[in-house]
Design an enzyme around this catalytic site. Sequence first.
Site, PDB file in Angstrom:
ATOM      1  CE  LYS A  94      -3.379   2.168   2.959  1.00  0.00           C
ATOM      2  NZ  LYS A  94      -4.423   1.854   3.877  1.00  0.00           N
ATOM      3  CD  GLU A 105       9.072  -6.084   7.229  1.00  0.00           C
ATOM      4  OE1 GLU A 105       9.009  -4.805   6.674  1.00  0.00           O
ATOM      5  OE2 GLU A 105       8.957  -6.387   8.572  1.00  0.00           O
ATOM      6  N   GLY A 117      -4.891  -2.386   5.212  1.00  0.00           N
ATOM      7  CA  GLY A 117      -4.250  -3.537   4.754  1.00  0.00           C
ATOM      8  C   GLY A 117      -4.975  -4.714   4.843  1.00  0.00           C
ATOM      9  NE  ARG A 118      -6.861  -4.296  11.035  1.00  0.00           N
ATOM     10  CZ  ARG A 118      -6.184  -2.949  11.117  1.00  0.00           C
ATOM     11  NH1 ARG A 118      -4.970  -2.816  10.604  1.00  0.00           N
ATOM     12  NH2 ARG A 118      -6.731  -2.124  12.011  1.00  0.00           N
ATOM     13  CD  GLU A 171      -2.159  -4.926  11.694  1.00  0.00           C
ATOM     14  OE1 GLU A 171      -1.382  -5.933  11.572  1.00  0.00           O
ATOM     15  OE2 GLU A 171      -2.564  -4.517  10.687  1.00  0.00           O
ATOM     16  CG  HIS A 184      -4.774 -36.648  16.448  1.00  0.00           C
ATOM     17  ND1 HIS A 184      -5.149 -37.804  16.746  1.00  0.00           N
ATOM     18  CD2 HIS A 184      -5.773 -36.388  15.564  1.00  0.00           C
ATOM     19  CE1 HIS A 184      -6.253 -38.437  16.484  1.00  0.00           C
ATOM     20  NE2 HIS A 184      -6.638 -37.385  15.521  1.00  0.00           N
ATOM     21  CE  LYS A 235       4.299  -1.262   8.038  1.00  0.00           C
ATOM     22  NZ  LYS A 235       3.504  -0.715   6.903  1.00  0.00           N
TER      23      LYS A 235
END
Length: 547
Positions: free
Chosen positions: A210, A216, A272-273, A358, A389, A509
Amino acid sequence: MKATIKPLTQRPAWKALAAHHKKIKNLHLRKLFADDPKRGERLTIEAVGLYLDYSKNRITDQTLKLLLQLARESGLPEKIEAMFSGEKINVTENRAVLHVALRAPKGAKIYVDGKNVVPEVHAVLDKLTEFSNRVRSGKWKGHTGKRIRNVVNIGIGGSDLGPVMAYEALKHYSERSLTFRFVSNVDGIDFVEASRDLDPAETLFIVSSKTFTTLETMTNAQSARDWLLKGLGGDVKSVAKHFVAVSTNAERVSAFGIDTANMFVFWDWVGGRYSMDSAIGLSTMLAVGPDNFRALLKGFHEVDEHFHHTPFEKNLPVLMGLLSVWNNDFLGAQTVAVLPYEQYLKRFPAYLQQLTMESNGKHVTLDGKKVDYQTGPVYWGEPGTNGQHSFYQLIHQGTRLIPCDFIAFGNALTPLGRHHDILLANVFAQAEALAFGKTAEEVKAEGTPDWLVPHRVFEGNRPSNVILADRLTPEVLGQLVALYEHSVFTQGAIWNIDSFDQWGVELGKVLAQRIVPELESKTAPRLKHDSSTNNLICRYRKLKSAK
Ligand code: G6Q
């Protein structure tokens, strides 16, 4: 509206819920079901093809009545209206929150600052469609004239988790002649492994960011550019054929060397999410094709309409959100397990972790006051039956209360012998066992020696929801994601927090950017951190120079 909403713990419904909780806290699901033989049919809702059985929650009709009252006293109806009409409800960033516009039909009108944004949304969708068709049909050629066979999405957080989840969830519908990879971690291994067996001449990178500033993503994109140039003999013109961008930042995209003609935009009113249904979904569209992508959007929109217009007592996301508030704030549950009994949904819990945590991991209200109640719980999970399990032991017999959302489908996408019946038998059995448990009398009646009885007792009274749908189609995936989005909204509205900012992420960030030069500097840097951070930096510098 703001002025009339009282702080949460002073709202009459909250106080009534607290008193009500004292009265019913020892009530067992065994009794609730015994007293009401129709409970398992009554406490269910079916809408837009999703069936929710919420009867195995520790609630009575009175609990529900009070939760619905709490929703009204919290201004939920007005808050929903505010979101859908483009008000700047993300107050700390002064932004509208309009992921619902991303899936609005062509003729709809949704305004931000007086401008209808729906035509732009559809213009981008058309551009994505055209591009996807060119890549999928082989018309889009790489620098050497070969068609694209590999697509690598580079992004992180909201620019990664949705695309990965959707790719895995919709693999059944995907074009199998294309290979999809997702690179997010700045750990170089992520890129190295994703690219090691790919031919650069056949590889398309989608740089999804965005802001187009995320460390990263920019680091990975740069390494991808180097990898491509190395593989294609260094011709910088090749970048235009092998890189496209999804971003809101044209200037940065262009500075990176990507032709802005090959840039797909979205807008600051898409968090973003909440962006997997924007251009960030380009990898999804490439994988499953434009028609399936539009079916996904249709599913989202159906739940948007349902959330917007259905009375709260029949409203799936509202009820799920309210039940989550009840479990979290009154029953003291600190986590929610999301357990999809569908292998294709293996990344769905990870996707929901970002969406929920978030969004609602906040400690102050919209007006900046510290909350005196719990906000967002921890979400986690694994696909069934694997979890059974491993960690289900703790859910059944541990000391913590862990509400579970089971998600299952009536039909397997690729039926195989008895598998689906066995899979579904496990979902129903788990929800049943969690609710009803096994009493000491029942254990004894099985001939268990007295000393062993306590170990084999299951207290039960563990709440769960079961969400059932026909089969995992793109449309149903859209519905499921929107269901959780609006459940998150509902919870955030009750807690009166900003579910749409992420200052915790922003902090990360900035912090790393400060330390990078201290690790890279040729001469010993003058460190001004705390003694632990200083020492760790020095130790790392020694380790890497000893190599
Ligand atoms: C999501 C967050 C965060 C964001 C990433 C990537 O809601 O804001 O996860 O998506 O930090 O940001 P960019 O897309 O700007 O690279």
